[in-house]
Design a protein around this motif. Structure first.
Motif, mmCIF file in Angstrom:
data_model
loop_
_atom_site.group_PDB
_atom_site.id
_atom_site.type_symbol
_atom_site.label_atom_id
_atom_site.label_comp_id
_atom_site.label_asym_id
_atom_site.label_seq_id
_atom_site.Cartn_x
_atom_site.Cartn_y
_atom_site.Cartn_z
ATOM 1 N N SER A 1 0.808 -1.224 0.000
ATOM 2 C CA SER A 1 0.000 0.000 0.000
ATOM 3 C C SER A 1 0.838 1.270 0.000
ATOM 4 O O SER A 1 0.380 2.322 -0.457
ATOM 5 N N ASN A 2 2.056 1.187 0.503
ATOM 6 C CA ASN A 2 2.899 2.386 0.563
ATOM 7 C C ASN A 2 3.878 2.504 -0.603
ATOM 8 O O ASN A 2 4.680 3.435 -0.644
ATOM 9 N N MET A 3 3.808 1.563 -1.532
ATOM 10 C CA MET A 3 4.765 1.547 -2.627
ATOM 11 C C MET A 3 4.353 2.431 -3.805
ATOM 12 O O MET A 3 5.174 2.813 -4.621
ATOM 13 N N LEU A 4 3.046 2.755 -3.897
ATOM 14 C CA LEU A 4 2.534 3.573 -4.994
ATOM 15 C C LEU A 4 1.752 4.751 -4.427
ATOM 16 O O LEU A 4 1.158 4.644 -3.350
ATOM 17 N N PRO A 5 1.711 5.860 -5.146
ATOM 18 C CA PRO A 5 0.815 6.957 -4.749
ATOM 19 C C PRO A 5 -0.633 6.482 -4.764
ATOM 20 O O PRO A 5 -0.998 5.585 -5.535
ATOM 21 N N ALA A 6 -1.461 7.106 -3.948
ATOM 22 C CA ALA A 6 -2.852 6.659 -3.797
ATOM 23 C C ALA A 6 -3.618 6.681 -5.113
ATOM 24 O O ALA A 6 -4.411 5.777 -5.402
ATOM 25 N N ASP A 7 -3.387 7.712 -5.957
ATOM 26 C CA ASP A 7 -4.136 7.797 -7.211
ATOM 27 C C ASP A 7 -3.753 6.677 -8.171
ATOM 28 O O ASP A 7 -4.618 6.133 -8.884
ATOM 29 N N PRO B 1 2.365 1.692 -17.907
ATOM 30 C CA PRO B 1 3.364 2.704 -17.539
ATOM 31 C C PRO B 1 3.620 2.763 -16.027
ATOM 32 O O PRO B 1 4.768 2.929 -15.603
ATOM 33 N N THR B 2 2.560 2.610 -15.235
ATOM 34 C CA THR B 2 2.725 2.630 -13.780
ATOM 35 C C THR B 2 3.484 1.394 -13.298
ATOM 36 O O THR B 2 4.387 1.499 -12.453
ATOM 37 N N SER C 1 -5.332 3.418 -6.857
ATOM 38 C CA SER C 1 -6.772 3.395 -7.160
ATOM 39 C C SER C 1 -7.028 3.088 -8.629
ATOM 40 O O SER C 1 -7.976 2.357 -8.964
ATOM 41 N N ALA C 2 -6.194 3.611 -9.504
ATOM 42 C CA ALA C 2 -6.372 3.366 -10.939
ATOM 43 C C ALA C 2 -6.164 1.887 -11.280
ATOM 44 O O ALA C 2 -6.929 1.314 -12.080
ATOM 45 N N ILE C 3 -5.153 1.262 -10.690
ATOM 46 C CA ILE C 3 -4.896 -0.154 -10.958
ATOM 47 C C ILE C 3 -6.016 -1.012 -10.396
ATOM 48 O O ILE C 3 -6.500 -1.953 -11.061
#
Length: 263
Positions: free
Chosen positions: A85-91, A115-116, A94-96
Protein backbone atom coordinates in the motif's frame (compact mmCIF):
# COMPACT_ATOMS: atom_id res chain seq x y z
CA UNK A 1 7.97 -22.43 54.14
CA UNK A 2 8.98 -25.63 52.39
CA UNK A 3 12.70 -26.20 52.08
CA UNK A 4 14.06 -25.50 48.61
CA UNK A 5 15.85 -28.33 46.80
CA UNK A 6 19.63 -27.90 46.64
CA UNK A 7 21.18 -26.14 43.66
CA UNK A 8 22.23 -28.35 40.78
CA UNK A 9 25.99 -28.84 40.75
CA UNK A 10 26.25 -27.40 37.21
CA UNK A 11 23.97 -24.41 37.85
CA UNK A 12 25.68 -21.03 37.89
CA UNK A 13 23.84 -17.82 38.74
CA UNK A 14 24.71 -14.60 36.93
CA UNK A 15 26.54 -13.37 40.05
CA UNK A 16 28.91 -16.33 39.69
CA UNK A 17 29.81 -15.49 36.09
CA UNK A 18 32.79 -13.33 35.12
CA UNK A 19 31.96 -9.75 34.23
CA UNK A 20 33.06 -10.30 30.63
CA UNK A 21 30.37 -12.97 30.19
CA UNK A 22 27.75 -10.80 31.86
CA UNK A 23 28.57 -7.93 29.50
CA UNK A 24 28.34 -10.33 26.56
CA UNK A 25 24.86 -11.42 27.71
CA UNK A 26 23.79 -7.82 28.21
CA UNK A 27 24.80 -6.66 24.74
CA UNK A 28 23.19 -9.73 23.18
CA UNK A 29 19.96 -8.99 25.03
CA UNK A 30 19.95 -5.38 23.86
CA UNK A 31 20.45 -6.27 20.19
CA UNK A 32 17.96 -9.17 20.28
CA UNK A 33 15.39 -6.94 21.96
CA UNK A 34 15.83 -4.28 19.29
CA UNK A 35 15.56 -6.89 16.54
CA UNK A 36 12.41 -8.40 18.05
CA UNK A 37 10.81 -4.95 18.26
CA UNK A 38 11.49 -4.28 14.57
CA UNK A 39 10.13 -7.74 13.69
CA UNK A 40 6.87 -6.94 15.49
CA UNK A 41 6.62 -3.61 13.67
CA UNK A 42 7.13 -5.34 10.32
CA UNK A 43 4.49 -7.99 11.08
CA UNK A 44 2.03 -5.32 12.17
CA UNK A 45 2.64 -3.25 9.03
CA UNK A 46 2.32 -6.30 6.77
CA UNK A 47 -0.93 -7.73 8.15
CA UNK A 48 -2.86 -4.97 9.94
CA UNK A 49 -5.85 -3.82 7.91
CA UNK A 50 -5.75 -6.64 5.34
CA UNK A 51 -9.29 -7.71 6.25
CA UNK A 52 -10.81 -4.79 8.14
CA UNK A 53 -9.10 -1.81 6.54
CA UNK A 54 -8.06 -0.59 10.00
CA UNK A 55 -4.28 -0.26 9.85
CA UNK A 56 -4.10 0.63 13.54
CA UNK A 57 -5.03 -2.85 14.73
CA UNK A 58 -4.07 -6.43 13.83
CA UNK A 59 -7.19 -8.60 13.96
CA UNK A 60 -8.45 -12.11 13.34
CA UNK A 61 -10.00 -10.99 10.04
CA UNK A 62 -6.66 -9.60 8.84
CA UNK A 63 -4.96 -12.98 9.34
CA UNK A 64 -7.77 -14.87 7.62
CA UNK A 65 -7.43 -12.67 4.53
CA UNK A 66 -3.62 -12.89 4.60
CA UNK A 67 -3.47 -16.70 4.69
CA UNK A 68 -6.68 -17.87 3.01
CA UNK A 69 -7.60 -14.85 0.93
CA UNK A 70 -10.64 -12.60 0.91
CA UNK A 71 -12.53 -14.75 -1.57
CA UNK A 72 -13.57 -11.52 -3.25
CA UNK A 73 -10.81 -9.35 -4.62
CA UNK A 74 -7.75 -10.42 -6.57
CA UNK A 75 -4.26 -11.11 -5.26
CA UNK A 76 -3.09 -7.89 -6.90
CA UNK A 77 -5.82 -5.86 -5.23
CA UNK A 78 -5.11 -7.43 -1.82
CA UNK A 79 -1.40 -6.69 -2.17
CA UNK A 80 -2.04 -3.06 -3.17
CA UNK A 81 -4.38 -2.61 -0.21
CA UNK A 82 -2.05 -4.50 2.14
CA UNK A 83 1.75 -4.92 2.15
CA UNK A 84 2.28 -2.88 -1.04
CA UNK A 85 0.00 0.00 0.00
CA UNK A 86 2.90 2.39 0.56
CA UNK A 87 4.77 1.55 -2.63
CA UNK A 88 2.53 3.57 -4.99
CA UNK A 89 0.81 6.96 -4.75
CA UNK A 90 -2.85 6.66 -3.80
CA UNK A 91 -4.14 7.80 -7.21
CA UNK A 92 -2.04 5.21 -9.08
CA UNK A 93 -3.12 2.47 -6.66
CA UNK A 94 -6.77 3.39 -7.16
CA UNK A 95 -6.37 3.37 -10.94
CA UNK A 96 -4.90 -0.15 -10.96
CA UNK A 97 -7.55 -1.49 -8.57
CA UNK A 98 -10.29 0.06 -10.70
CA UNK A 99 -8.79 -1.59 -13.80
CA UNK A 100 -8.81 -4.98 -12.06
CA UNK A 101 -12.40 -4.58 -10.88
CA UNK A 102 -13.53 -3.59 -14.37
CA UNK A 103 -12.26 -6.84 -15.87
CA UNK A 104 -8.56 -6.26 -16.56
CA UNK A 105 -9.02 -5.10 -20.15
CA UNK A 106 -5.85 -5.44 -22.26
CA UNK A 107 -6.24 -2.16 -24.15
CA UNK A 108 -6.68 -0.21 -20.94
CA UNK A 109 -3.69 -2.06 -19.50
CA UNK A 110 -1.43 -0.90 -22.32
CA UNK A 111 -2.64 2.68 -22.02
CA UNK A 112 -3.08 3.30 -18.28
CA UNK A 113 -1.65 0.45 -16.22
CA UNK A 114 1.56 -0.65 -17.93
CA UNK A 115 3.36 2.70 -17.54
CA UNK A 116 2.73 2.63 -13.78
CA UNK A 117 3.82 -1.01 -13.47
CA UNK A 118 6.98 -0.34 -15.47
CA UNK A 119 7.83 2.69 -13.34
CA UNK A 120 6.86 1.48 -9.87
CA UNK A 121 6.96 -2.31 -9.81
CA UNK A 122 9.43 -3.87 -12.23
CA UNK A 123 12.41 -3.07 -10.04
CA UNK A 124 11.40 -6.10 -7.95
CA UNK A 125 8.73 -7.86 -10.02
CA UNK A 126 10.66 -8.31 -13.26
CA UNK A 127 10.79 -12.11 -13.01
CA UNK A 128 14.34 -12.34 -11.63
CA UNK A 129 13.10 -13.32 -8.16
CA UNK A 130 11.16 -16.62 -8.26
CA UNK A 131 9.47 -15.79 -4.95
CA UNK A 132 7.81 -12.61 -6.25
CA UNK A 133 5.04 -12.40 -8.88
CA UNK A 134 6.34 -11.55 -12.34
CA UNK A 135 4.56 -8.39 -13.55
CA UNK A 136 6.58 -7.87 -16.72
CA UNK A 137 3.76 -8.67 -19.15
CA UNK A 138 -0.02 -8.58 -19.44
CA UNK A 139 -0.30 -12.37 -19.31
CA UNK A 140 1.69 -12.50 -16.08
CA UNK A 141 -0.33 -9.73 -14.47
CA UNK A 142 -3.53 -11.45 -15.51
CA UNK A 143 -2.59 -14.35 -13.20
CA UNK A 144 -2.59 -12.10 -10.12
CA UNK A 145 -5.91 -10.46 -11.04
CA UNK A 146 -7.68 -13.74 -10.34
CA UNK A 147 -9.56 -14.34 -7.08
CA UNK A 148 -7.49 -13.80 -3.95
CA UNK A 149 -6.76 -17.13 -2.22
CA UNK A 150 -4.21 -15.77 0.22
CA UNK A 151 -0.54 -16.65 0.50
CA UNK A 152 0.23 -19.63 -1.72
CA UNK A 153 1.52 -22.86 -0.22
CA UNK A 154 5.02 -22.67 -1.71
CA UNK A 155 5.49 -19.17 -0.31
CA UNK A 156 4.41 -20.51 3.08
CA UNK A 157 6.95 -23.33 2.77
CA UNK A 158 9.71 -20.82 1.98
CA UNK A 159 8.79 -18.56 4.90
CA UNK A 160 8.28 -21.55 7.22
CA UNK A 161 11.83 -22.83 7.04
CA UNK A 162 13.18 -19.31 7.55
CA UNK A 163 11.05 -18.87 10.67
CA UNK A 164 11.77 -22.33 12.05
CA UNK A 165 15.52 -21.98 11.71
CA UNK A 166 15.77 -18.30 12.64
CA UNK A 167 13.48 -18.34 15.68
CA UNK A 168 15.02 -21.56 16.95
CA UNK A 169 18.46 -19.92 17.01
CA UNK A 170 17.08 -16.78 18.68
CA UNK A 171 15.30 -18.67 21.44
CA UNK A 172 18.22 -21.03 21.93
CA UNK A 173 20.38 -18.00 22.69
CA UNK A 174 17.70 -16.44 24.90
CA UNK A 175 17.06 -19.72 26.69
CA UNK A 176 20.76 -20.39 27.22
CA UNK A 177 21.17 -17.03 28.96
CA UNK A 178 17.95 -17.53 30.92
CA UNK A 179 19.17 -20.86 32.34
CA UNK A 180 21.39 -18.86 34.71
CA UNK A 181 18.34 -17.14 36.22
CA UNK A 182 17.15 -18.19 39.66
CA UNK A 183 13.48 -19.13 39.15
CA UNK A 184 11.55 -21.46 41.41
CA UNK A 185 9.92 -23.89 41.11
CA UNK A 186 12.28 -25.42 38.57
CA UNK A 187 9.41 -26.87 36.53
CA UNK A 188 8.20 -23.30 35.88
CA UNK A 189 11.62 -22.31 34.60
CA UNK A 190 11.66 -25.33 32.27
CA UNK A 191 8.17 -24.47 31.05
CA UNK A 192 9.22 -20.89 30.20
CA UNK A 193 12.22 -22.21 28.25
CA UNK A 194 10.00 -24.63 26.29
CA UNK A 195 7.05 -22.31 25.55
CA UNK A 196 8.65 -20.36 22.66
CA UNK A 197 9.32 -23.58 20.76
CA UNK A 198 5.75 -24.75 21.26
CA UNK A 199 4.60 -21.33 20.04
CA UNK A 200 6.76 -21.51 16.91
CA UNK A 201 5.32 -24.89 15.91
CA UNK A 202 1.73 -23.76 16.62
CA UNK A 203 2.23 -20.53 14.69
CA UNK A 204 3.75 -22.05 11.55
CA UNK A 205 1.32 -25.01 11.50
CA UNK A 206 -1.67 -22.68 11.82
CA UNK A 207 -0.63 -20.80 8.67
CA UNK A 208 -1.50 -23.86 6.61
CA UNK A 209 -4.57 -24.88 8.59
CA UNK A 210 -6.05 -21.37 8.30
CA UNK A 211 -6.29 -21.89 4.55
CA UNK A 212 -8.55 -24.88 5.27
CA UNK A 213 -10.41 -23.69 8.38
CA UNK A 214 -10.46 -19.98 9.20
CA UNK A 215 -10.70 -20.22 13.02
CA UNK A 216 -7.07 -21.43 13.07
CA UNK A 217 -6.24 -17.72 12.66
CA UNK A 218 -6.95 -17.49 16.40
CA UNK A 219 -4.11 -19.98 16.93
CA UNK A 220 -1.76 -17.67 14.99
CA UNK A 221 -2.74 -14.76 17.22
CA UNK A 222 -2.43 -16.82 20.42
CA UNK A 223 0.91 -18.35 19.43
CA UNK A 224 2.32 -14.94 18.50
CA UNK A 225 1.29 -13.45 21.85
CA UNK A 226 2.66 -16.46 23.74
CA UNK A 227 5.97 -16.22 21.90
CA UNK A 228 6.22 -12.49 22.60
CA UNK A 229 5.35 -12.95 26.28
CA UNK A 230 7.99 -15.67 26.64
CA UNK A 231 10.62 -13.48 25.00
CA UNK A 232 9.72 -10.50 27.19
CA UNK A 233 9.74 -12.55 30.41
CA UNK A 234 13.13 -14.11 29.72
CA UNK A 235 14.56 -10.75 28.60
CA UNK A 236 13.41 -8.85 31.70
CA UNK A 237 14.33 -11.57 34.22
CA UNK A 238 17.76 -12.09 32.67
CA UNK A 239 18.58 -8.38 32.51
CA UNK A 240 17.29 -7.77 36.05
CA UNK A 241 19.17 -10.64 37.64
CA UNK A 242 22.32 -9.81 35.68
CA UNK A 243 22.78 -6.39 37.25
CA UNK A 244 20.02 -5.26 39.62
CA UNK A 245 19.01 -8.09 41.95
CA UNK A 246 21.17 -9.46 44.78
CA UNK A 247 22.16 -13.12 44.44
CA UNK A 248 19.66 -15.60 45.91
CA UNK A 249 20.42 -16.76 49.46
CA UNK A 250 21.35 -20.25 48.32
CA UNK A 251 23.84 -18.86 45.82
CA UNK A 252 25.34 -16.46 48.36
CA UNK A 253 25.69 -19.32 50.85
CA UNK A 254 27.48 -21.44 48.26
CA UNK A 255 29.87 -18.57 47.61
CA UNK A 256 30.45 -18.00 51.30
CA UNK A 257 28.84 -14.57 51.05
CA UNK A 258 31.37 -13.26 48.49
CA UNK A 259 29.69 -12.59 45.14
CA UNK A 260 32.09 -10.05 43.71
CA UNK A 261 33.71 -12.40 41.25
CA UNK A 262 35.61 -10.55 38.54
CA UNK A 263 36.94 -12.21 35.42
Amino acid sequence: MAEQPPLHRLYRHYSELPYSQRVLYTMTLLVLGLGYMFALLYIFHTYAGRGTGNKMMLSYEDLVVAYSGSGKGSRLESALRGPMSNMLPADETSAIIAWVQQGSDRAKYEKDVKPTIDKRCLGCHDGSNPHLPNLSSYDNIKKVTEQDTGTDVFTLVRVSHIHLFGLTFIFFIMGLMFTHAYVRPVWLKCLIVALPYVSIVLDVSAWYFTKLFHPFAWVILFAGMLMGASFAFMWVVTMYQLWLSPPPAMVAERLGGDTAIIG
